[in-house]
Motif scaffolding. Structure first.
Motif, PDB file in Angstrom:
ATOM      1  N   ARG A   1       0.837  -1.209   0.000  1.00  0.00           N
ATOM      2  CA  ARG A   1       0.000   0.000   0.000  1.00  0.00           C
ATOM      3  C   ARG A   1       0.874   1.262   0.000  1.00  0.00           C
ATOM      4  NH1 ARG A   1      -2.990  -1.705   4.062  1.00  0.00           N
ATOM      5  NH2 ARG A   1      -1.908  -0.419   5.573  1.00  0.00           N
ATOM      6  N   ASP A   2       1.938   1.218   0.804  1.00  0.00           N
ATOM      7  CA  ASP A   2       2.838   2.376   0.878  1.00  0.00           C
ATOM      8  C   ASP A   2       3.492   2.633  -0.480  1.00  0.00           C
ATOM      9  OD1 ASP A   2       2.321   2.610   3.581  1.00  0.00           O
ATOM     10  OD2 ASP A   2       3.936   1.239   4.129  1.00  0.00           O
ATOM     11  N   ILE A   3       3.915   1.541  -1.124  1.00  0.00           N
ATOM     12  CA  ILE A   3       4.571   1.688  -2.425  1.00  0.00           C
ATOM     13  C   ILE A   3       3.602   2.301  -3.428  1.00  0.00           C
ATOM     14  CG2 ILE A   3       5.570   0.428  -4.377  1.00  0.00           C
ATOM     15  CD1 ILE A   3       6.676  -1.585  -2.344  1.00  0.00           C
ATOM     16  N   ALA A   4       2.371   1.771  -3.450  1.00  0.00           N
ATOM     17  CA  ALA A   4       1.368   2.284  -4.390  1.00  0.00           C
ATOM     18  C   ALA A   4       1.101   3.764  -4.131  1.00  0.00           C
ATOM     19  CB  ALA A   4       0.077   1.482  -4.250  1.00  0.00           C
ATOM     20  N   PHE A   5       0.949   4.110  -2.874  1.00  0.00           N
ATOM     21  CA  PHE A   5       0.623   5.491  -2.517  1.00  0.00           C
ATOM     22  C   PHE A   5       1.763   6.441  -2.885  1.00  0.00           C
ATOM     23  CE2 PHE A   5      -0.041   8.966   0.593  1.00  0.00           C
ATOM     24  CZ  PHE A   5      -1.290   9.350   0.147  1.00  0.00           C
ATOM     25  N   LYS A   6       2.985   6.000  -2.576  1.00  0.00           N
ATOM     26  CA  LYS A   6       4.143   6.866  -2.855  1.00  0.00           C
ATOM     27  C   LYS A   6       4.346   7.036  -4.360  1.00  0.00           C
ATOM     28  CE  LYS A   6       6.769   6.618   1.344  1.00  0.00           C
ATOM     29  NZ  LYS A   6       7.520   7.853   1.496  1.00  0.00           N
TER      30      LYS A   6
ATOM     31  N   ARG B   1       4.124  10.439  -9.264  1.00  0.00           N
ATOM     32  CA  ARG B   1       3.603  10.689 -10.623  1.00  0.00           C
ATOM     33  C   ARG B   1       2.277  11.439 -10.524  1.00  0.00           C
ATOM     34  NH1 ARG B   1       6.564   6.620 -13.705  1.00  0.00           N
ATOM     35  NH2 ARG B   1       7.558   5.307 -12.175  1.00  0.00           N
ATOM     36  N   LYS B   2       2.385  12.637  -9.989  1.00  0.00           N
ATOM     37  CA  LYS B   2       1.165  13.405  -9.716  1.00  0.00           C
ATOM     38  C   LYS B   2       0.369  13.716 -10.980  1.00  0.00           C
ATOM     39  CE  LYS B   2       2.782  15.773  -5.541  1.00  0.00           C
ATOM     40  NZ  LYS B   2       4.245  15.682  -5.613  1.00  0.00           N
TER      41      LYS B   2
ATOM     42  N   ILE C   1      18.900 -14.885  -2.174  1.00  0.00           N
ATOM     43  CA  ILE C   1      19.825 -14.036  -2.944  1.00  0.00           C
ATOM     44  C   ILE C   1      19.609 -12.547  -2.679  1.00  0.00           C
ATOM     45  CG2 ILE C   1      20.582 -13.393  -5.284  1.00  0.00           C
ATOM     46  CD1 ILE C   1      19.723 -16.216  -6.156  1.00  0.00           C
ATOM     47  N   GLY C   2      20.727 -11.862  -2.445  1.00  0.00           N
ATOM     48  CA  GLY C   2      20.697 -10.403  -2.385  1.00  0.00           C
ATOM     49  C   GLY C   2      21.369  -9.864  -3.624  1.00  0.00           C
ATOM     50  N   PHE C   3      20.666  -8.958  -4.325  1.00  0.00           N
ATOM     51  CA  PHE C   3      21.220  -8.430  -5.582  1.00  0.00           C
ATOM     52  C   PHE C   3      21.846  -7.055  -5.361  1.00  0.00           C
ATOM     53  CE2 PHE C   3      17.967 -11.373  -7.107  1.00  0.00           C
ATOM     54  CZ  PHE C   3      18.630 -12.033  -8.128  1.00  0.00           C
ATOM     55  N   VAL C   4      23.043  -6.880  -5.927  1.00  0.00           N
ATOM     56  CA  VAL C   4      23.631  -5.529  -5.993  1.00  0.00           C
ATOM     57  C   VAL C   4      23.801  -5.238  -7.480  1.00  0.00           C
ATOM     58  CG1 VAL C   4      25.570  -4.054  -5.378  1.00  0.00           C
ATOM     59  CG2 VAL C   4      24.859  -5.869  -3.804  1.00  0.00           C
ATOM     60  N   PHE C   5      22.955  -4.346  -7.969  1.00  0.00           N
ATOM     61  CA  PHE C   5      22.925  -4.100  -9.407  1.00  0.00           C
ATOM     62  C   PHE C   5      23.986  -3.073  -9.830  1.00  0.00           C
ATOM     63  CE2 PHE C   5      18.532  -5.114  -8.125  1.00  0.00           C
ATOM     64  CZ  PHE C   5      18.340  -6.273  -8.851  1.00  0.00           C
ATOM     65  N   GLN C   6      24.360  -3.170 -11.109  1.00  0.00           N
ATOM     66  CA  GLN C   6      25.381  -2.283 -11.647  1.00  0.00           C
ATOM     67  C   GLN C   6      25.006  -0.804 -11.529  1.00  0.00           C
ATOM     68  OE1 GLN C   6      26.367  -3.241 -15.678  1.00  0.00           O
ATOM     69  NE2 GLN C   6      28.102  -1.842 -15.747  1.00  0.00           N
ATOM     70  N   SER C   7      23.770  -0.476 -11.883  1.00  0.00           N
ATOM     71  CA  SER C   7      23.377   0.934 -11.806  1.00  0.00           C
ATOM     72  C   SER C   7      22.505   1.195 -10.581  1.00  0.00           C
ATOM     73  CB  SER C   7      22.639   1.353 -13.067  1.00  0.00           C
ATOM     74  OG  SER C   7      22.659   0.378 -14.037  1.00  0.00           O
ATOM     75  N   PHE C   8      22.831   0.561  -9.533  1.00  0.00           N
ATOM     76  CA  PHE C   8      22.173   0.721  -8.219  1.00  0.00           C
ATOM     77  C   PHE C   8      20.720   0.237  -8.227  1.00  0.00           C
ATOM     78  CE2 PHE C   8      24.776   4.711  -8.887  1.00  0.00           C
ATOM     79  CZ  PHE C   8      25.965   4.138  -8.453  1.00  0.00           C
ATOM     80  N   HIS C   9      19.975   0.684  -9.234  1.00  0.00           N
ATOM     81  CA  HIS C   9      18.555   0.326  -9.333  1.00  0.00           C
ATOM     82  C   HIS C   9      17.798   0.596  -8.040  1.00  0.00           C
ATOM     83  CE1 HIS C   9      18.601  -1.011 -13.367  1.00  0.00           C
ATOM     84  NE2 HIS C   9      19.285  -2.119 -13.171  1.00  0.00           N
ATOM     85  N   LEU C  10      17.950   1.824  -7.551  1.00  0.00           N
ATOM     86  CA  LEU C  10      17.142   2.215  -6.395  1.00  0.00           C
ATOM     87  C   LEU C  10      15.815   2.770  -6.918  1.00  0.00           C
ATOM     88  CD1 LEU C  10      19.838   4.010  -4.198  1.00  0.00           C
ATOM     89  CD2 LEU C  10      19.150   1.611  -4.166  1.00  0.00           C
ATOM     90  N   VAL C  11      14.783   2.632  -6.135  1.00  0.00           N
ATOM     91  CA  VAL C  11      13.474   3.178  -6.534  1.00  0.00           C
ATOM     92  C   VAL C  11      13.466   4.663  -6.166  1.00  0.00           C
ATOM     93  CG1 VAL C  11      10.974   2.999  -6.260  1.00  0.00           C
ATOM     94  CG2 VAL C  11      12.392   0.938  -6.182  1.00  0.00           C
ATOM     95  N   PRO C  12      13.353   5.526  -7.169  1.00  0.00           N
ATOM     96  CA  PRO C  12      13.604   6.956  -6.930  1.00  0.00           C
ATOM     97  C   PRO C  12      12.640   7.646  -5.969  1.00  0.00           C
ATOM     98  CG  PRO C  12      12.759   6.586  -9.143  1.00  0.00           C
ATOM     99  CD  PRO C  12      13.068   5.253  -8.575  1.00  0.00           C
ATOM    100  N   TYR C  13      11.395   7.136  -5.874  1.00  0.00           N
ATOM    101  CA  TYR C  13      10.426   7.841  -5.030  1.00  0.00           C
ATOM    102  C   TYR C  13      10.379   7.301  -3.599  1.00  0.00           C
ATOM    103  CZ  TYR C  13       7.488   3.932  -6.584  1.00  0.00           C
ATOM    104  OH  TYR C  13       6.998   2.690  -6.878  1.00  0.00           O
TER     105      TYR C  13
END
Lengths: 385, 226
Positions: free
Chosen positions: A4-9, A14-15, B87-99
């Protein structure tokens, strides 16, 4: 941290897209709400106005080969010299299935009397019910008591009587309590007195010549009510004033059909907006979905995130859509109902319905994008780790 | 018995004349707690190999077993669960979720785990502390440096305590000083018992590993360079 948090964020991030979906759905919902509210309000208004036209069902004795007109309407057959209806039979009308739709029941007894060498038709009526059945009546004077009468305007002119004049009918000394203002109907030529008094004067205790019924048939078929009344008053012929009722119902039915048609089209357009926007959103998030899948989100989790996002937006659209639709209807009613007779009130069913409609449309339109998102191959999505 | 065992792994893409053999008949084993580097030139098949080891890319033939589990005999969803647990992945371009904030990114592998939000947060903060990012929990990925992003990626890889970490060029986008820090971090995790398989171009990075698997044209050409 949960789905739910992921969906909300994601929605917050993407406003613009979220607002676009929200607007698409809210416009759809508000249109549906506005049309339904408008139809309901106008229906209520039309019913209310038609009630002012008075009775729409007549109960007369069963007769053969006789005809008489009353109030410009064909009554089929009414003979004052033949059998009458028992007043107690009319009380059974209160027990019919659609009794709640009976707004007014006016029994009447008729008889010919001599007043100052003039033959005049005497009508015994229930003055209280008469205000519902004939709301256009205006009396110069007061409603008569046990020893009073009201004269039709022509009767008063012919007999030369005014309010307060004494009048003798069948040996009874009575007082003219009021004179009916001209109605343009046969009522102008009658003498009216309370039903019970008239029954005594005419020696027709417990009997009535006919009865008028004002039925509010917004939600019931008038024919069904006619049948129900016929069943409980077996000695009478029950007739609907078809012209008024049918034209009212047909006009409303056509307006409703048109509204539902427009609503369906608008909802379809709204769902397309949701579908296209959600598809775009899913495509933009290929990398993100790849990360989710790679680190252990099941397909159902990804599917759930997309549907949760759609659910959040849809729920908000349902609320906003209802409020907007309500406001639009209020404005429209103000514009269309010049007499100000129509009004709109918050309707719990419509509030719930618009919420459910928005959520259902939003979710259904998002099922395919959610399916595509859940089917993404993490390896391809990340272009190989 | 080896912790990770690959037998006759092959992977081909396309068909007919357009067939490309990315991996050809590879056999290798990795013991629990080992630190193994996979080296090779671009297009040698390293990434394909790592994706197969990461349970995300079924081989065309061969068998891949981790901790006695024949990974590619598992159904798709079971394999997803396997990735999450093993498995824990460490990706080349970090691949963090920006938001998501730093701590939320680290909590991602715990999202679908039945655990209180508070507990998830505590575990994520511990992982961040482990990689030296305490105090930066609530920043967004856009508000931290490349080295810090890599640390966040490592913290995310270890937050649910998987037995294996797969790292794809973990220092590819970093300067030499940060590279040393990150490699030191991976080495420390390895000493604490985590099995690490790392794809790298860099000889310096590969030197942190106990063993190097050399890949060329989809084949293993060296197995014990340490």
């Amino acid at each position: 941290m949960n789905l739910r948090d992921i969906a909300f964020k994601n929605l917050l991030r993407r406003k613009a897209k979220a607002l676009f979906v929200l607007a698409g759905l809210a416009i759809g919902v508000s249109t549906v709400v506005a049309l339904i509210s408008f139809v309901d309000a106008m229906t209520e208004n039309i019913n209310h106005k038609l009630e002012k036209y008075g009775a729409n069902i007549l109960i007369v004795p069963k007769t053969e080969n006789l005809s008489l007109t009353y109030g410009g309407l064909s009554l089929g057959g009414v003979s004052f010299e033949m059998q009458e209806i028992r007043e107690q039979d009319l009380t059974k009308i209160k027990s019919i299935k659609n009794a709640a739709n009976v707004a007014g029941l006016g029994p009447m007894v008729f008889g010919v009397v001599n007043v100052d060498d003039h033959k005049v038709l005497l009508a015994g009526i229930d003055f209280k019910a008469n205000w519902i059945l004939k709301p256009w009546w205006k009396i110069d004077g007061t409603i008569p008591g046990e020893k009073g009468v009201v004269l039709g305007s022509e009767t008063a002119a012919v007999l030369g009587l005014n309010q307060g004049s004494p009048v003798t009918i069948k040996g009874r000394q009575l007082i003219v309590s009021g004179v009916l203002k001209p109605t343009g109907s046969q009522d102008d030529q009658l003498i009216f007195m309370p039903l019970e008094t008239a029954q005594t004067v005419l020696n027709k205790e417990g009997l009535v010549s006919m009865a008028e019924v004002a039925a509010l048939c917004k939600d019931c078929p008038i024919e069904a009510m006619v049948k129900q009344i016929s069943d409980v008053v077996p000695g009478a012929k029950v007739m609907a004033i078809q012209q008024v009722v049918k034209s009212r119902m047909e006009a409303l039915a056509q307006f409703k059909k048109f509204s539902y048609g427009v609503s369906i089209v608008v909802v379809l357009v709204g769902s397309l907006v949701v579908l296209v926007t959600m598809m775009g959103s899913v495509r933009e998030r290929t990398e993100e979905i790849g990360i989710f899948r790679a680190i252990g989100f099941r397909k159902s989790h990804v599917f759930g995130i997309v549907l949760l996002e759609a659910g959040f937006i849809s729920a908000a659209a349902g609320i906003i859509g209802y409020i907007a639709g309500f406001a639009v209807t209020k404005g429209a009613i103000h514009f269309f109902s010049e007499s100000g007779g129509a009004s709109i009130h918050p309707n719990l069913e419509l509030i719930g319905g618009s919420f459910v409609l928005a959520v259902l449309v939003g979710l259904m339109a998002s099922v395919y994008p959610a399916y595509l998102a859940s089917r993404m191959d993490p390896n391809q999505a990340l272009n190989a780790i | 018995m080896s912790y990770i065992k690959a037998e006759g792994l092959s992977k081909q893409y396309g068909s007919g004349d357009a067939t490309v053999l990315a991996i050809h008949n590879m056999d290798f084993t990795v013991e629990a707690g080992e630190f193994v580097s996979i080296m090779g030139e671009s297009g040698a098949g390293k990434s394909t190999l790592l994706s197969i080891v990461g349970a995300m890319n079924p081989p065309s033939s061969g068998k891949f077993v981790v901790d006695g589990i024949d990974v590619y005999r598992l159904g798709s969803e079971k394999r997803t669960d396997f990735r999450r647990e093993f498995i824990g992945f460490v990706f080349q371009s970090f691949h963090l979720v920006p938001y998501l904030t730093v701590v939320e990114n680290v909590m991602l592998p715990l999202t679908t785990v039945k655990m209180s939000k508070k507990k998830k947060r505590v575990l994520a903060e511990e992982a961040l502390d482990q990689v030296g990012l305490a105090g930066k929990e609530d920043r967004l990925p856009s508000q931290i440096s490349g080295g810090e992003k890599e640390r966040v990626a490592i913290a995310r890889a270890v937050v649910n305590d998987p037995p294996v970490i797969l790292a794809d060029e973990p220092t590819g986008n970093l300067d030499s000083s940060t590279t040393r820090e990150i490699m030191g971090l991976l080495q420390r995790l390895n000493r604490e018992g985590t099995t690490i398989l790392m794809v790298t171009h860099s000889q310096d990075c590969a030197a942190y590993a106990e063993r190097i698997l050399q890949v060329s044209d989809g084949r293993l050409i060296g197995k014990d360079e340490s």
